[in-house]
Write an enzyme that holds these catalytic residues in place. Structure first.
Site, mmCIF file in Angstrom:
data_model
loop_
_atom_site.group_PDB
_atom_site.id
_atom_site.type_symbol
_atom_site.label_atom_id
_atom_site.label_comp_id
_atom_site.label_asym_id
_atom_site.label_seq_id
_atom_site.Cartn_x
_atom_site.Cartn_y
_atom_site.Cartn_z
ATOM 1 N N TYR A 101 -29.728 67.526 -2.602
ATOM 2 C CA TYR A 101 -29.930 66.116 -2.961
ATOM 3 C C TYR A 101 -28.726 65.275 -2.519
ATOM 4 O O TYR A 101 -28.879 64.189 -1.950
ATOM 5 C CB TYR A 101 -30.139 66.027 -4.477
ATOM 6 C CG TYR A 101 -30.549 64.683 -4.999
ATOM 7 C CD1 TYR A 101 -31.869 64.263 -4.942
ATOM 8 C CD2 TYR A 101 -29.610 63.831 -5.589
ATOM 9 C CE1 TYR A 101 -32.249 63.027 -5.451
ATOM 10 C CE2 TYR A 101 -29.982 62.598 -6.096
ATOM 11 C CZ TYR A 101 -31.311 62.194 -6.030
ATOM 12 O OH TYR A 101 -31.674 60.972 -6.539
ATOM 13 N N LYS A 115 -28.758 62.261 0.104
ATOM 14 C CA LYS A 115 -28.434 60.889 -0.310
ATOM 15 C C LYS A 115 -27.197 60.353 0.416
ATOM 16 O O LYS A 115 -27.107 59.145 0.686
ATOM 17 C CB LYS A 115 -28.261 60.830 -1.828
ATOM 18 C CG LYS A 115 -29.558 61.088 -2.613
ATOM 19 C CD LYS A 115 -30.648 60.104 -2.248
ATOM 20 C CE LYS A 115 -31.858 60.201 -3.163
ATOM 21 N NZ LYS A 115 -32.921 59.270 -2.773
ATOM 22 N N ASP A 144 -47.428 56.681 -1.300
ATOM 23 C CA ASP A 144 -46.961 57.750 -2.188
ATOM 24 C C ASP A 144 -47.730 59.031 -1.889
ATOM 25 O O ASP A 144 -48.863 58.981 -1.397
ATOM 26 C CB ASP A 144 -47.161 57.343 -3.655
ATOM 27 C CG ASP A 144 -46.189 58.041 -4.592
ATOM 28 O OD1 ASP A 144 -45.270 57.360 -5.108
ATOM 29 O OD2 ASP A 144 -46.337 59.269 -4.803
ATOM 30 N N ASP A 146 -47.345 62.358 2.644
ATOM 31 C CA ASP A 146 -46.019 62.950 2.414
ATOM 32 C C ASP A 146 -45.020 62.291 3.370
ATOM 33 O O ASP A 146 -45.185 62.373 4.598
ATOM 34 C CB ASP A 146 -46.133 64.461 2.702
ATOM 35 C CG ASP A 146 -44.823 65.204 2.509
ATOM 36 O OD1 ASP A 146 -43.779 64.560 2.302
ATOM 37 O OD2 ASP A 146 -44.865 66.452 2.574
HETATM 38 N N1 LIG Z 1 -33.923 57.926 -11.641
HETATM 39 C C1 LIG Z 1 -32.647 58.058 -11.317
HETATM 40 O O1 LIG Z 1 -31.769 58.232 -12.164
HETATM 41 C C2 LIG Z 1 -32.231 57.980 -9.876
HETATM 42 C C3 LIG Z 1 -30.858 57.920 -9.593
HETATM 43 C C4 LIG Z 1 -30.459 57.834 -8.275
HETATM 44 C C5 LIG Z 1 -31.402 57.792 -7.279
HETATM 45 N N2 LIG Z 1 -32.724 57.873 -7.582
HETATM 46 C C6 LIG Z 1 -33.670 57.836 -6.487
HETATM 47 O O2 LIG Z 1 -34.595 56.803 -6.720
HETATM 48 C C7 LIG Z 1 -35.832 57.133 -6.093
HETATM 49 C C8 LIG Z 1 -36.957 57.004 -7.103
HETATM 50 O O3 LIG Z 1 -36.732 57.926 -8.140
HETATM 51 P P1 LIG Z 1 -37.467 57.797 -9.552
HETATM 52 O O4 LIG Z 1 -36.473 58.179 -10.575
HETATM 53 O O5 LIG Z 1 -38.167 56.502 -9.630
HETATM 54 O O6 LIG Z 1 -38.486 59.020 -9.420
HETATM 55 P P2 LIG Z 1 -40.041 59.159 -9.780
HETATM 56 O O7 LIG Z 1 -40.303 60.615 -9.753
HETATM 57 O O8 LIG Z 1 -40.380 58.373 -10.994
HETATM 58 O O9 LIG Z 1 -40.744 58.462 -8.526
HETATM 59 C C9 LIG Z 1 -40.666 59.032 -7.239
HETATM 60 C C10 LIG Z 1 -41.960 58.739 -6.511
HETATM 61 O O10 LIG Z 1 -41.863 59.322 -5.206
HETATM 62 C C11 LIG Z 1 -43.072 59.975 -4.924
HETATM 63 N N3 LIG Z 1 -42.837 61.064 -3.984
HETATM 64 C C12 LIG Z 1 -42.200 62.230 -4.215
HETATM 65 N N4 LIG Z 1 -42.213 62.987 -3.122
HETATM 66 C C13 LIG Z 1 -42.881 62.298 -2.169
HETATM 67 C C14 LIG Z 1 -43.239 62.569 -0.841
HETATM 68 N N5 LIG Z 1 -42.911 63.731 -0.246
HETATM 69 N N6 LIG Z 1 -43.932 61.640 -0.134
HETATM 70 C C15 LIG Z 1 -44.296 60.465 -0.728
HETATM 71 N N7 LIG Z 1 -43.985 60.156 -2.007
HETATM 72 C C16 LIG Z 1 -43.286 61.056 -2.713
HETATM 73 C C17 LIG Z 1 -43.564 60.521 -6.272
HETATM 74 O O11 LIG Z 1 -44.947 60.836 -6.255
HETATM 75 C C18 LIG Z 1 -43.191 59.363 -7.184
HETATM 76 O O12 LIG Z 1 -44.246 58.428 -7.281
HETATM 77 C C19 LIG Z 1 -35.678 58.536 -5.523
HETATM 78 O O13 LIG Z 1 -35.339 58.439 -4.151
HETATM 79 C C20 LIG Z 1 -34.515 59.081 -6.317
HETATM 80 O O14 LIG Z 1 -33.834 60.097 -5.625
HETATM 81 C C21 LIG Z 1 -33.158 57.961 -8.851
#
Ligand SMILES: NC(=O)c1ccc[n+]([C@@H]2O[C@H](COP(=O)([O-])OP(=O)(O)OC[C@H]3O[C@@H](n4cnc5c(N)ncnc54)[C@H](O)[C@@H]3O)[C@@H](O)[C@H]2O)c1
Length: 268
Positions: free
Chosen positions: A158, A162, A44, A65
């Protein structure tokens, strides 16, 4: 009684890296994978302290990153060194966007959203895939979104990222299938994670409209994403590759005008 062994949904002894494992869907999936017997390294951009690491059931954390090629190669190498190899990848690192239409967007912000969500997934697959190709087996699950399946106004960065994750998944499945590596992705709908809670607090989404547009009538919980990912990573999915599994409460199935019809008998 079965006359042949049933493959296990468990992940005993599997060596795994989970990106975005510090929060949300990544953290919940890391925890489930550990509970299913995998040895998990979380990767992370945010540091993970020892207490949080223990709560995840993970063996180590690596920090960097995912959009940075050198950082990804280092994180994957560090994970391999901790684990003695790599069998599973769950690519959950991602960031949301600003809900701005294209003609008002700043290219730098758009580019960053694409870089973290798409380039990051590509780089981690590339580095982990090289390791898996050497051992001739492995499974990867990437995270797309309903925003990668249909266009959402204001979410071009986004959405493109995706949608790209879906095509990347299919391409890798075709390139690496004969080498014993499966590559799939899930497409979540709105899931109650810190990312979504922050957007709700800023009134970016109308939760009622989302619930009314969703056949199952509610947001998802992170555990529901984790279970779908665990299935795709497990031997139960041994003949599944190149797929996108919507985990969306029926969102992508719904095509009618207006909200889901609650007048259907028995639906109240
Ligand atoms: N929550 C939703 O409704 C939803 C819906 C569709 C897709 N997603 C996807 O699911 C995944 C997780 O989302 P989430 O809701 O758990 O978000 P979140 O923000 O809770 O977790 C995302 C994690 O990714 C890490 N992160 C961000 N940028 C980074 C980088 N450049 N390098 C390394 N780590 C990085 C953050 O520090 C965090 O720990 C994402 O890819 C998001 O696009 C989420």
């Amino acid at each position: 009684m079965h006359d042949r062994p049933i493959p296990s949904l468990r992940l005993d002894g599997k060596r795994a890296i989970v990106t975005g494992g510090a929060s949300g869907i990544g953290a919940t999936t890391a925890r489930l994978m550990a509970d299913l017997g995998a040895r998990v390294v979380v990767a992370d951009i945010a540091p993970v302290d020892p207490e949080a690491l223990a709560a995840l059931g993970a063996v180590a954390a690596v920090t960097g990153d995912v959009a940075d090629e050198a950082a990804v190669d280092r994180m994957v190498a560090e994970a391999e060194a901790h684990l003695g190899g790599l069998d599973l990848v769950f690519n959950s690192a991602g960031i949301g966007d600003d809900l701005v239409p294209v003609h008002e967007q700043e290219v730098a912000r758009w580019q960053r959203v694409v870089d973290v969500n798409l380039r990051g997934t590509y780089l981690v697959c590339r580095a982990a895939g090289r390791s898996m190709l050497r051992q001739g087996k492995g499974a990867i699950v990437n995270v797309s979104s309903i925003v990668g399946l249909g266009a959402f106004p204001g979410r071009s960065g986004y959405g493109i990222a995706k949608a790209g994750v879906i095509h990347l998944t299919r391409t890798l499945a075709c390139e690496w299938g004969t080498a014993g590596i499966r590559v799939n992705c899930i497409a979540p709908a709105y899931t109650r994670t810190p990312m979504v809670r922050a957007l709700l607090e800023r009134n970016v989404f109308d939760p009622t409209a989302i619930e009314r547009r969703t056949p199952l009538g509610r947001f998802a919980e992170p555990e529901e994403m984790a279970r779908a990912a665990a299935f795709l990573l497990s031997d139960w999915a041994s003949y599944v590759t190149g797929t996108v599994l919507p985990v969306d409460g029926g969102w992508s199935a719904y095509g009618a005008a207006g909200p889901v019809d609650k007048s259907i008998p028995g639906s109240d």
